[in-house]
Design an enzyme around this catalytic site. Sequence first.
Site, PDB file in Angstrom:
ATOM      1  CD  GLU A  18      -4.334  25.686  43.928  1.00  0.00           C
ATOM      2  OE1 GLU A  18      -5.383  26.340  44.088  1.00  0.00           O
ATOM      3  OE2 GLU A  18      -3.376  26.102  43.257  1.00  0.00           O
ATOM      4  CG  ASN A 148      -2.593  28.008  38.954  1.00  0.00           C
ATOM      5  OD1 ASN A 148      -3.471  27.609  39.729  1.00  0.00           O
ATOM      6  ND2 ASN A 148      -1.396  27.432  38.880  1.00  0.00           N
ATOM      7  CG  ASP A 198      -0.567  28.691  42.425  1.00  0.00           C
ATOM      8  OD1 ASP A 198      -1.733  28.300  42.257  1.00  0.00           O
ATOM      9  OD2 ASP A 198       0.368  27.908  42.674  1.00  0.00           O
TER      10      ASP A 198
END
Length: 293
Positions: A18, A148, A198
């Site tokens: 991430e 997100n 996401d």
Amino acid sequence: MEQVLATVLCAERCHLGEGPTYDPRTDTAWWFDIREGLLFEAVIGTGEVRRHALGRMASALGRIDAHSQLIVAEDGLYIRTVADGTLSLYLPLEADNPATRSNDSRVHPSGTFWIGTMGRKAERGLGAIYALHRGEIVRLFPNITIPNAICFSPDGATGYFADTDDNVLYRVGLDPQTGLPRGAPEVLLRHSGVGGLDGAVVDAEGRIWNARWGSGCVDVYSPQGEHLRCISVPASQASCPAFVGEGLSRLLVTSAWQDMDAAARAADPGHGQTFLLDVGARGRAEPDVLLSI
């Protein structure tokens, strides 16, 4: 689904990759394995990759200056010295709540840092989005499950964010000088079908590039929410994109093997790897985080 040239930047498999960002001044990309408490550093031009153990879960960073970074971690914000990796606590954030951790975050063009938190088990409504503005943390949006897609229009007048649990992408008007909201968020789009919204980044033209978790792709949307492109990623759990390289013309995409059993990992050869995609677009340099006035 559109196929583009994709290469592996880092073959190490992230449990939960991430938070990628890129510093064009040093041609260096940075990203995290949240679950394993790792920070990755890669020189795009040479492909050299280094990994740094942080001793805690962390999910994002902002560049303060040539010598230091601000790390968003599970219990607060830390200043990291680039030369030796030393961490020092700058401000605690939800440090008194062991049920939460940090998640998606991004720096606004003004230098204000938007920071997401969520439940460690994705408990519904346990997360929030905060802003670090002029040295103080302000809670912007409470009761979010999985924050997100935090990103901003090139002029800083619009902010975007998603709650992956609801698969809704929101937009909100901002003061370009402060990065703080001028009103309430409104729904830009609702994703239906396979996968979840996401991480995201905005390109130089204002288009939103969103990694779709569980679908092995990055979707591109107009500022009005029109779906423009769907680009294949060589891993099903694509997690977050960032523009990198010369002219900010390539897309780095992180991925994850979180919650995948052995059979699922075997069926997904790219799981957890970090990729470079030639997408035929141009990004914007990430701004430095501003710690004070």
